[in-house]
Every structure is written in C-alpha cells, then in structure tokens.
Design a protein around this motif. Structure first.
Motif, mmCIF file in Angstrom:
data_model
loop_
_atom_site.group_PDB
_atom_site.id
_atom_site.type_symbol
_atom_site.label_atom_id
_atom_site.label_comp_id
_atom_site.label_asym_id
_atom_site.label_seq_id
_atom_site.Cartn_x
_atom_site.Cartn_y
_atom_site.Cartn_z
ATOM 1 N N GLN A 77 0.805 -1.220 0.000
ATOM 2 C CA GLN A 77 0.000 0.000 0.000
ATOM 3 C C GLN A 77 0.842 1.277 0.000
ATOM 4 N N ALA A 78 2.135 1.126 0.214
ATOM 5 C CA ALA A 78 3.004 2.298 0.295
ATOM 6 C C ALA A 78 2.982 3.092 -1.011
ATOM 7 N N GLU A 79 2.992 4.392 -0.887
ATOM 8 C CA GLU A 79 2.998 5.288 -2.044
ATOM 9 C C GLU A 79 4.327 6.037 -2.102
ATOM 10 N N LYS A 80 4.815 6.239 -3.310
ATOM 11 C CA LYS A 80 6.082 6.948 -3.482
ATOM 12 C C LYS A 80 5.916 8.431 -3.159
ATOM 13 N N ASN A 82 6.980 12.043 -0.696
ATOM 14 C CA ASN A 82 6.993 12.477 0.701
ATOM 15 C C ASN A 82 5.611 12.833 1.237
ATOM 16 N N GLU A 83 4.605 12.801 0.376
ATOM 17 C CA GLU A 83 3.277 13.246 0.789
ATOM 18 C C GLU A 83 2.470 12.159 1.497
ATOM 19 N N TRP A 84 2.893 10.888 1.338
ATOM 20 C CA TRP A 84 2.112 9.799 1.928
ATOM 21 C C TRP A 84 2.248 9.817 3.441
ATOM 22 N N ARG A 85 1.137 9.735 4.139
ATOM 23 C CA ARG A 85 1.126 9.824 5.595
ATOM 24 C C ARG A 85 0.723 8.489 6.236
ATOM 25 N N GLY A 87 -1.355 6.210 5.298
ATOM 26 C CA GLY A 87 -2.802 5.980 5.319
ATOM 27 C C GLY A 87 -3.124 4.532 4.977
#
Length: 273
Positions: A77-80, A82-85, A87
């Motif tokens: 589920q990780a997103e590339k 720096n904006e991913w918190r 979630g």
C-alpha cells in the motif's frame, strides 16, 4: 458468494457491499525479493484488503507464512513520495486449515494487535482469522448460525448429495448450481481435472518422499547408532524430500520461483535438479 461468506464471518463488525478481485500474484518490490501467490486477494468497497487461503496439509511455519502474507499486503500500500502519511487500510487474512496447530482447541481463532495486559485493541489494521476445519464436528441440523452453515457446506462439499440450507439462505442454492460438476463446460472440466491431478500428484510425491526419507534415515541410524542415526536420517530425509518434491513440481510445469517458495530451496538448487 464471497461477500455473503465474509459478512457472516464478520457479523456485528462490518458490512461489505462490494468486492474487487485483485491480482493474486504479488511481485517483489526489488529484484532479489521473494514474490508470492495468494489463493484469493480482494479489496472491499471501502479499501480493506482481504486474503483468503486454504491449506489442506500441515506446513512448517504456517503462522509465520500467514503473518508474512498480511505484512506484504500492508507494504504494497506504500505510495512513493513524501506526501504519503501512512494511510494504511486494514488487512484481513482468512486461513482455512484442514489440519490442527499443536495448540488448536477451537474452530475459529481471531488474532489481533492488542495490549498484552489490558487486552485493549492497539490497531485494527491487521487481523488474522484461522479456521481449523477438523474441529468442526456439527451435523447439519446442529448448525446454529449462517457462519456454521457455511463451514458445514465448505467442509462437506465433496460428499454432499444435496445442498442443505437452501430454504434458509438462497445463496446456498446458487452455490449448488455453480459448484455442480454437471454445469462445467468441457474446458472448465478439463481444467478442473488437470488441477486435481496436479494436486494429487503433489501430495503423493510428498508422502512418498517422507516415507522414503524416513526409511533411509532409519537404515542409516541402525548402522551408526539409534540416536545419532535418527537425527541424521531425519535431516537427510527432509532434504531429499524437498528435492523430490521440487523435481516433480518442475515436471508439472510449476515456475522455479513458486517451487522455491514452496520448498525453501534456492533457485540455484532447483535449476540443478
């Protein structure tokens, strides 16, 4: 039907209204990583991931394997950027087992992340449900709720002359219609029979390898001393068992990566067979 089953499994907790089936083959995030294949991998209408696995025979480290499956579904589920918190959506694992853990004493075991002392839920983002089918001994008329009716049907599907509970729950009538061999197309029946043959070949190979490995180990043990021979024979038998299983799976056309995952052998070892 899967929605209906999961809602009965999680009754009182949540209601799933829609599911999307995801690619059940998960590739590693880097070249040296290990890929994996789920039996069923799906996503609910609200984003939770659900993994459904069915394991017919006992397997070493099955609990650890189940944990790895769920951990991988979280990592995916990780997103590339720096904006991913972080979630993260919740991940559920439902594991049907036709065997028992050493400590199995109940049909259903729910595993959550909770405080050890208070039992208070720490996070609901990871949940494992293990269903030990051998512990379900109820007869048809003894099933008290829809979850038990599902388990009864799934456990006895291959021997049922008729589908029970149809009058109580229409989904079972649909299951009877879809699950009947008579309703398979020639192509579906050929695929079913090919997969059933592969399944039987795998377990026949496994049983033969175990028997052969044990026999060889015992013979060597008698020559070198009972205690030492047992230890060495078991180790040698396990390794020979892995090689035998890997060789037969190669003949059946199973990919080297899948064989490595199933046996624990390295890709180099399998390629040399």
């Amino acid at each position: 039907m899967l929605i209906d089953f999961l809602n009965d499994l999680l009754k009182g907790e949540r209601v799933i209204t829609d599911l999307t089936f995801l690619n059940n083959e998960q590739l590693p995030k880097y070249n040296e990583g290990r890929g994996l294949i789920y039996d069923i991998y799906c996503c609910t209408d609200t984003g939770e991931k659900i993994i459904v696995e069915m394991q017919n025979k006992s397997q070493l480290h099955f609990k650890e394997r189940a944990l790895y499956y769920l951990s991988n579904a979280i990592v995916q589920q990780a997103e590339k950027g720096n904006e991913w918190r972080f979630g993260i959506k919740a991940v559920y694992g439902v594991f049907f087992m036709n065997f028992l853990f050493d400590s199995s004493v109940k049909l259903r075991t729910d595993v959550i992340l909770a405080d050890r002392d208070t039992g208070e839920l720490f996070t609901d983002r990871m949940r494992q449900i293990f269903i030990a089918l051998p512990l379900f001994q109820k007869e048809e008329e003894e099933c008290e709720n829809d979850f038990e009716r599902w388990i009864y049907v799934l456990k006895h599907m291959d021997t049922l002359d008729r589908m029970p509970f149809k009058a109580r729950k229409a989904i079972f009538e649909r299951l009877e219609r879809i699950g009947s061999m008579a309703n398979l197309t020639p192509k579906q029946r050929a695929q079913y029979e090919a997969e059933w043959k592969m399944y039987n070949d795998y377990y026949n190979t496994l049983d033969f390898a175990v028997e052969k490995g044990m026999k060889k180990g015992m013979e060597k043990g008698l020559q070198e001393g009972l205690q030492k021979g047992k230890a060495e024979g078991k180790a040698e038998g396990r390794q020979e068992e892995k090689h035998s299983i890997a060789l037969n799976l190669k003949k059946l056309g199973v990919s080297i990566e899948q064989i490595a995952f199933a046996t624990g052998l390295s890709i180099e070892e399998i390629e040399k067979l």
